[in-house]
Design an enzyme around this catalytic site. Sequence first.
Site, PDB file in Angstrom:
ATOM      1  N   ARG A  81      27.986  -3.730   2.244  1.00 15.33           N
ATOM      2  CA  ARG A  81      28.648  -3.847   0.941  1.00 15.33           C
ATOM      3  C   ARG A  81      28.575  -2.486   0.229  1.00 15.33           C
ATOM      4  O   ARG A  81      27.487  -1.971  -0.013  1.00 15.33           O
ATOM      5  CB  ARG A  81      27.988  -4.954   0.102  1.00 15.33           C
ATOM      6  CG  ARG A  81      28.109  -6.317   0.793  1.00 15.33           C
ATOM      7  CD  ARG A  81      27.915  -7.456  -0.157  1.00 15.33           C
ATOM      8  NE  ARG A  81      28.971  -7.524  -1.152  1.00 15.33           N
ATOM      9  CZ  ARG A  81      28.894  -8.282  -2.241  1.00 15.33           C
ATOM     10  NH1 ARG A  81      27.799  -8.994  -2.475  1.00 15.33           N
ATOM     11  NH2 ARG A  81      29.884  -8.324  -3.104  1.00 15.33           N
ATOM     12  N   ASP A 220      26.065  -3.446 -10.732  1.00 10.65           N
ATOM     13  CA  ASP A 220      25.934  -3.113  -9.305  1.00 10.65           C
ATOM     14  C   ASP A 220      25.728  -1.629  -9.088  1.00 10.65           C
ATOM     15  O   ASP A 220      25.134  -1.210  -8.092  1.00 10.65           O
ATOM     16  CB  ASP A 220      27.160  -3.592  -8.527  1.00 10.65           C
ATOM     17  CG  ASP A 220      27.043  -5.084  -8.322  1.00 10.65           C
ATOM     18  OD1 ASP A 220      27.344  -5.830  -9.269  1.00 10.65           O
ATOM     19  OD2 ASP A 220      26.594  -5.488  -7.241  1.00 10.65           O
ATOM     20  N   LYS A 231      30.549  -7.195 -11.549  1.00  9.32           N
ATOM     21  CA  LYS A 231      31.470  -8.228 -11.059  1.00  9.32           C
ATOM     22  C   LYS A 231      32.813  -8.218 -11.788  1.00  9.32           C
ATOM     23  O   LYS A 231      32.844  -8.091 -13.015  1.00  9.32           O
ATOM     24  CB  LYS A 231      30.774  -9.590 -11.198  1.00  9.32           C
ATOM     25  CG  LYS A 231      31.554 -10.782 -10.701  1.00  9.32           C
ATOM     26  CD  LYS A 231      32.049 -10.624  -9.278  1.00  9.32           C
ATOM     27  CE  LYS A 231      30.966 -10.304  -8.263  1.00  9.32           C
ATOM     28  NZ  LYS A 231      31.510  -9.848  -6.969  1.00  9.32           N
TER      29      LYS A 231
HETATM   30  O1  MRU Z   1      29.280  -9.867  -5.365  1.00 10.43           O
HETATM   31  P1  MRU Z   1      27.913 -10.156  -5.908  1.00 10.43           P
HETATM   32  O2  MRU Z   1      27.663 -11.606  -6.145  1.00 10.43           O
HETATM   33  O3  MRU Z   1      26.832  -9.500  -5.094  1.00 10.43           O
HETATM   34  O4  MRU Z   1      27.930  -9.445  -7.321  1.00 10.43           O
HETATM   35  C1  MRU Z   1      26.807  -9.564  -8.154  1.00 10.43           C
HETATM   36  C2  MRU Z   1      26.978  -8.937  -9.468  1.00 10.43           C
HETATM   37  O5  MRU Z   1      28.016  -8.395  -9.794  1.00 10.43           O
HETATM   38  C3  MRU Z   1      25.767  -8.914 -10.346  1.00 10.43           C
HETATM   39  O6  MRU Z   1      26.143  -8.910 -11.690  1.00 10.43           O
HETATM   40  C4  MRU Z   1      24.942  -7.644 -10.066  1.00 10.43           C
HETATM   41  O7  MRU Z   1      24.740  -7.469  -8.704  1.00 10.43           O
HETATM   42  C5  MRU Z   1      23.645  -7.682 -10.757  1.00 10.43           C
HETATM   43  S1  MRU Z   1      22.527  -8.863 -10.058  1.00 10.43           S
HETATM   44  C6  MRU Z   1      21.068  -8.740 -10.904  1.00 10.43           C
END
Ligand code: MRU
Length: 330
Positions: A81, A220, A231
């Site tokens: 990812r 992220d 997200k």
């Molecule tokens: O695609 P994901 O579910 O991994 O995305 C997660 C998010 O966008 C969260 O807000 C981010 O990783 C922070 S988790 C503490």
Amino acid sequence: MLELKSFFFKDDKLFILDQRKLPHEEVYFEATNIEDVAYAIKAMLVRGAPAIGCVAAYGFAIGIKDGLDVEKVYNILSNTRPTAVNLFWALNRMKEAYFEKKDLFEEAQKIEQEDIEANIRISKFGASLITEKSVILTHCNTGALATAGVGTALGVIKELHRQGKVDYVLVDETRPYLQGSRLTAFELLKANIPYKIIVDSSAPFLISRGIVKAVFVGADRIASNGDTANKIGTFMLSLACKAYNVPFYVVAPTSTIDFNAKSFQDIPIEERSKDEVLKCKDVFVGPIDSEAINYSFDITPAQNISAIITEKGIAHYPYVDSLKNFKEQI
Ligand code: MRU
């Protein structure tokens, strides 16, 4: 309250809660080799930037134990990812530990433990920003399922609830993967925190009506200037908050800050399969042959963010100096 574990390492085995099956089934996937770990990250059995970093660290240790070359181990895990920088942060740290001949499982455990402690500090800092019983809005899932501990933005909300400052939580469903309605609602229900699920597009309307006291979201990847990838759907929240003077807070450990990224331009944004948009579970919700766009993350510009809350403290715009200061403390 005993927290859910999104993953745990026991008797030389890594167990990963298969979040694709939540909220209906709690099933752990046993990752026995590095390919299993890479699959679990890519297919989103485990997700959330800090949890991805922790699981990748164990995957790194497993790969080396199985006799794989260090570069190969790094490549397999890093090609999963692209946006969550905690993945690369953890892999770089593991690589360094490898060259320093440290015990790699111990290093992975340390990364996990540090995340647990960072979550606790973050929760307390974040909760200090709210003074009265409030309606809080959050996006995606940033709780125990996304970290090794209580969570980041959701950790703040849990702490606010403990302090009696939560009226209820508005949970964005978070299309298309539904981290909000499937995962955040699941965690809030377990923690006995009142919540209401909303479709993502109703959030700006509720903000405009003065219902929402503050928005807390995770991250992220945060660039050195504070631009934040999170997200998809986060950016529109920040715009609504700005328009209606509602505080918009980004909550993340310093392992989510990419000090090599000057601004959003240095942040890669993951694009996922169009099937996630066209289908809900296994049912098509649009014509089968449709084209679709599925960026998994968007960028919130630094100037839309009221504060960035980390385990090292709270930073305010402009972020460059305070984030640099956090770096010096790491
Ligand atoms: O695609 P994901 O579910 O991994 O995305 C997660 C998010 O966008 C969260 O807000 C981010 O990783 C922070 S988790 C503490």
